[in-house]
Motif scaffolding. Structure first.
Motif, PDB file in Angstrom:
ATOM      1  N   ARG A 114     -16.383   3.296   1.083  1.00 40.70           N
ATOM      2  CA  ARG A 114     -14.934   3.311   1.277  1.00 40.70           C
ATOM      3  C   ARG A 114     -14.242   3.939   0.053  1.00 40.70           C
ATOM      4  O   ARG A 114     -14.143   3.304  -0.995  1.00 40.70           O
ATOM      5  CB  ARG A 114     -14.424   1.881   1.474  1.00 40.70           C
TER       6      ARG A 114
ATOM      7  N   ASP B 130       0.809  -1.224   0.000  1.00 39.97           N
ATOM      8  CA  ASP B 130       0.000   0.000   0.000  1.00 39.97           C
ATOM      9  C   ASP B 130       0.839   1.270   0.000  1.00 39.97           C
ATOM     10  O   ASP B 130       0.292   2.368  -0.082  1.00 39.97           O
ATOM     11  CB  ASP B 130      -1.002  -0.007   1.155  1.00 39.97           C
TER      12      ASP B 130
ATOM     13  N   ARG C  13     -11.300   4.705  -2.338  1.00 38.11           N
ATOM     14  CA  ARG C  13     -10.031   4.018  -2.570  1.00 38.11           C
ATOM     15  C   ARG C  13      -8.908   5.038  -2.638  1.00 38.11           C
ATOM     16  O   ARG C  13      -9.107   6.190  -3.029  1.00 38.11           O
ATOM     17  CB  ARG C  13     -10.098   3.188  -3.845  1.00 38.11           C
TER      18      ARG C  13
ATOM     19  N   SER D  74      -6.973   4.238 -13.955  1.00 40.61           N
ATOM     20  CA  SER D  74      -6.474   4.465 -12.603  1.00 40.61           C
ATOM     21  C   SER D  74      -5.263   5.376 -12.709  1.00 40.61           C
ATOM     22  O   SER D  74      -4.405   5.191 -13.586  1.00 40.61           O
ATOM     23  CB  SER D  74      -6.067   3.137 -11.954  1.00 40.61           C
TER      24      SER D  74
ATOM     25  N   GLU E  38     -18.250  -2.742  -6.266  1.00 42.48           N
ATOM     26  CA  GLU E  38     -16.901  -2.228  -6.517  1.00 42.48           C
ATOM     27  C   GLU E  38     -16.873  -0.713  -6.694  1.00 42.48           C
ATOM     28  O   GLU E  38     -16.053  -0.027  -6.085  1.00 42.48           O
ATOM     29  CB  GLU E  38     -16.305  -2.898  -7.754  1.00 42.48           C
ATOM     30  N   ASN E  39     -17.743  -0.164  -7.537  1.00 40.77           N
ATOM     31  CA  ASN E  39     -17.776   1.271  -7.803  1.00 40.77           C
ATOM     32  C   ASN E  39     -19.172   1.816  -7.529  1.00 40.77           C
ATOM     33  O   ASN E  39     -20.160   1.236  -7.988  1.00 40.77           O
ATOM     34  CB  ASN E  39     -17.405   1.567  -9.260  1.00 40.77           C
TER      35      ASN E  39
ATOM     36  N   SER F 243     -15.947   2.536  -3.179  1.00 44.23           N
ATOM     37  CA  SER F 243     -16.523   1.192  -3.114  1.00 44.23           C
ATOM     38  C   SER F 243     -17.501   1.130  -1.947  1.00 44.23           C
ATOM     39  O   SER F 243     -17.474   1.973  -1.044  1.00 44.23           O
ATOM     40  CB  SER F 243     -15.422   0.141  -2.923  1.00 44.23           C
TER      41      SER F 243
ATOM     42  N   ALA G 251      -8.608  -2.299  -0.064  1.00 42.46           N
ATOM     43  CA  ALA G 251      -9.084  -1.608  -1.279  1.00 42.46           C
ATOM     44  C   ALA G 251      -8.280  -0.345  -1.546  1.00 42.46           C
ATOM     45  O   ALA G 251      -8.834   0.680  -1.927  1.00 42.46           O
ATOM     46  CB  ALA G 251     -10.560  -1.267  -1.140  1.00 42.46           C
ATOM     47  N   HIS G 252      -6.956  -0.406  -1.373  1.00 38.16           N
ATOM     48  CA  HIS G 252      -6.169   0.800  -1.605  1.00 38.16           C
ATOM     49  C   HIS G 252      -6.003   1.069  -3.100  1.00 38.16           C
ATOM     50  O   HIS G 252      -6.292   2.158  -3.595  1.00 38.16           O
ATOM     51  CB  HIS G 252      -4.796   0.677  -0.947  1.00 38.16           C
ATOM     52  N   GLN G 253      -5.511   0.077  -3.852  1.00 33.24           N
ATOM     53  CA  GLN G 253      -5.311   0.254  -5.293  1.00 33.24           C
ATOM     54  C   GLN G 253      -6.517  -0.260  -6.072  1.00 33.24           C
ATOM     55  O   GLN G 253      -6.994   0.378  -6.992  1.00 33.24           O
ATOM     56  CB  GLN G 253      -4.040  -0.484  -5.715  1.00 33.24           C
ATOM     57  N   LEU G 254      -6.988  -1.416  -5.715  1.00 33.51           N
ATOM     58  CA  LEU G 254      -8.218  -1.981  -6.255  1.00 33.51           C
ATOM     59  C   LEU G 254      -8.787  -2.886  -5.177  1.00 33.51           C
ATOM     60  O   LEU G 254      -8.080  -3.302  -4.263  1.00 33.51           O
ATOM     61  CB  LEU G 254      -7.959  -2.761  -7.549  1.00 33.51           C
ATOM     62  N   ILE G 255     -10.084  -3.158  -5.258  1.00 35.22           N
ATOM     63  CA  ILE G 255     -10.693  -3.967  -4.228  1.00 35.22           C
ATOM     64  C   ILE G 255     -10.336  -5.429  -4.480  1.00 35.22           C
ATOM     65  O   ILE G 255     -10.476  -5.931  -5.595  1.00 35.22           O
ATOM     66  CB  ILE G 255     -12.216  -3.744  -4.177  1.00 35.22           C
TER      67      ILE G 255
END
Length: 576
Positions: free
Chosen positions: A328, A121, A330, A480, A309-310, A553, A564-568
């Motif tokens: 949440r 992360d 990201r 991203s 997810e989004n 998310s 879920a920092h870069q992707l979940i």
């Protein structure tokens, strides 16, 4: 926090996980395969059946407070599999992990495959499949040893030969990978558990390249699957990751099903970003492919799904009022970019491209697509405003419709058709084409919007066909920021023409600047090169930045320990 890719070329040396340090180096490019979807003929019917079933359940649950709530996935009977259900941002249509930059294929890949290294992360490369490695004193020879117990889903052990075969296929298709390939003298297996990479010259991005999180990711597959002709797709999904892909239940446009791989041995470190221990706490994962965001949000509220997810801005307002739902943001944001096709008229004309650039208003696009000022940021930087290379150099001052009309006239625009590709089923890009249609009509252009699902758009976008043969004029990049922060990885400054990224911008000058950046150790001189690249990118109109936004998310409050920092991701998650 370390800037993602800040060390890409010449940033101060830093400590690697092994305790050694590294500094700058160089790198060249990739030829990405066309993005063709693997979509069965029953896609539409299965999508409708999934959406209809959830809507019927949702409406029944909302009709009266007296109706009992839907059962949650974790409250299943004895002997039943513990199942987590999620709605992702797009339909999974391309299964070959090396054949596309599409994020849905990358997200799928992180479930079923594993990587030699992965970014934590803090965007530092950490060993994943690798147990340990050494680097020779002359900085030319890396020797990697795999950790014990790695096994593919078909029961075969993971060997060094699999790693060599996978990297050899992957690095021809990836921008960073091709730079590593061009810096490599030999890549070969030493024994079943070790392989050796020998460089032609010192290259400081070896570990970052092997752990790159953007697609195509250097996932490791069995050698038998990757040693096929270059023009063929990999269609069998066999990896060594924490989940197995259940091919018999896969229906593109309806659902994707995974099960916990009992043979996976997690690392001992805590999960961090995409690195660390990938511990799975449930038996089965289902991605329900629901393109209608309201249907998905309602399913989350009723407990029919546990993860979304989004979340769009309008759905956020609804979900904020539900105490059972956790929103949440990201850590890494997204950027929207317009891609113009340099191969087809009218955008083979630089002045016509400049006309569109001058017509664009980032706030209009962000308002239409995101709709929440607290989540959006107008940004003129080609390498994102979150990057150490952020600058406004070369960008227009703002929207100028009179200037746009004048440029069309100077460019000799004569009513040529402009075909805009519209991803009708992709919530994160569904407003881009309608805004552009009205904008270009307002300056006098002949516009046609072709609507399709996202996977069909990816396939059509990848074909350099004339307009009369199904070609296109305008398409979209929804990126991203992780994949835009440096000239080394940002495909929107790819100047290799037909060998390069879709839109096929061609500029020998841009390629010289990128090569110079890769070799430049001085940070100040790097920034000068970045400014030259951005001036050129805006003048020739390589792409048109439309602004940035935060991705949010959502999950049920019964889901804990979400990474879920870069992707979940779906390891580490627990259902209570």
């Amino acid at each position: 926090m370390a800037w993602p890719w800040a060390w890409a070329a010449g940033w101060p040396a830093r400590a690697l996980p092994s305790g050694r340090t590294r500094g700058a180096a160089s790198r060249p490019d990739c030829d990405c395969l066309p993005e063709r979807p693997n979509i069965p003929e029953n896609r539409t019917m299965t999508l409708l059946s999934t959406r209809r079933g959830i809507m019927q359940t949702t409406l029944a649950g909302m009709a009266t407070a007296a109706v009992a709530p839907l059962p949650r996935a974790q409250a299943q009977g004895t002997g039943q599999k513990r199942t987590l259900k999620a709605v992702m941002h797009a339909t999974l249509g391309v299964l070959d992990p090396y054949a596309t930059t599409a994020y849905i294929t990358r997200n799928h890949g992180y479930l079923v495959y594993d990587t030699l290294f992965a970014m934590d992360d803090q965007m530092r490369p950490q060993p994943q499949m690798v147990r340990d490695w050494t680097l020779s004193d002359d900085k030319l020879t890396y020797t990697f040893r795999l950790r014990p117990g790695l096994v593919f889903h078909d029961g075969a052990p993971v060997t060094a030969a699999d790693c060599v075969a996978s990297l050899t296929r992957w690095w021809k298709r990836d921008l960073m990978g091709t730079r590593l390939m061009n810096a490599t003298q030999t890549l070969e297996a030493v024994d079943a558990q070790s392989f050796r990479l020998v460089l032609k010259h010192p290259y400081g991005l070896v570990l970052e390249t092997l752990g790159k999180p953007g697609g195509p990711v250097p996932f490791i597959l069995p050698a038998r699957l990757v040693q096929i002709p270059e023009d063929q797709r990999i269609t069998e999904v066999v990896g060594s990751g924490p989940f197995r892909f259940i091919a018999g239940e896969y229906r593109s446009g309806d659902r994707v099903v995974y099960e916990k791989f009992e043979g996976y041995v997690p690392r001992q470190e805590p999960a961090s970003g995409l690195a660390g221990g990938k511990v799975v706490h449930f038996d089965r994962l289902e991605w329900l492919e629901i393109s209608d965001v309201q249907t998905a949000a309602s399913a989350l509220q009723t407990g029919e799904i546990q993860v979304m997810e989004n979340v769009s801005a309008e759905m956020m307002e609804l979900l904020k009022r539900d105490r059972r739902v956790v929103l949440r943001p990201r850590g890494i944001g997204n950027s929207l970019l317009m891609r113009l096709n340099w191969l087809n008229a009218p955008f083979d004309n630089k002045l016509v491209r400049q006309a569109v650039l001058n017509a664009v208003s980032q706030p209009d696009y962000l308002a239409a697509q995101v709709g929440d000022d607290s989540l959006t940021q107008p940004c003129k930087a080609f390498f994102t405003c979150a990057s150490p290379y952020a600058t406004d150099v070369g960008a227009p001052a703002g929207q100028n419709l009179d200037r746009a009309r004048q440029l069309l006239k100077e460019g000799g625009y004569n009513g040529e058709k402009v075909v805009i590709l519209h991803p009708a089923d992709l919530a994160s890009g569904s407003a881009l084409a309608p805004v552009t249609e009205q904008l270009l009509k307002s300056i006098g252009m002949n516009v046609q919007v072709d609507s399709m699902d996202w996977n069909s758009l990816l396939a059509r976008r990848a074909r350099p066909a004339p307009i009369a043969e199904g070609g296109w004029s305008i398409a979209w990049g929804i990126w991203s920021d992780l994949d835009l922060m440096s000239p080394i990885i940002n495909l929107n400054v790819d100047g290799r023409g037909r060998r390069g990224y879709v839109g096929w911008a061609e500029s020998a000058e841009m390629e010289k600047l990128r090569d110079a950046f890769a070799l430049e150790p001085d940070q100040g001189k790097q920034m000068q090169l970045v400014e030259q690249m951005q001036r050129l990118a805006y003048d020739d109109v390589f792409a048109i930045p439309l602004g940035s936004y935060k991705v949010v998310s959502a999950h049920r409050d019964s889901v804990k320990d979400v990474v879920a920092h870069q992707l979940i991701v779906f390891w580490n998650m627990k259902m209570t």
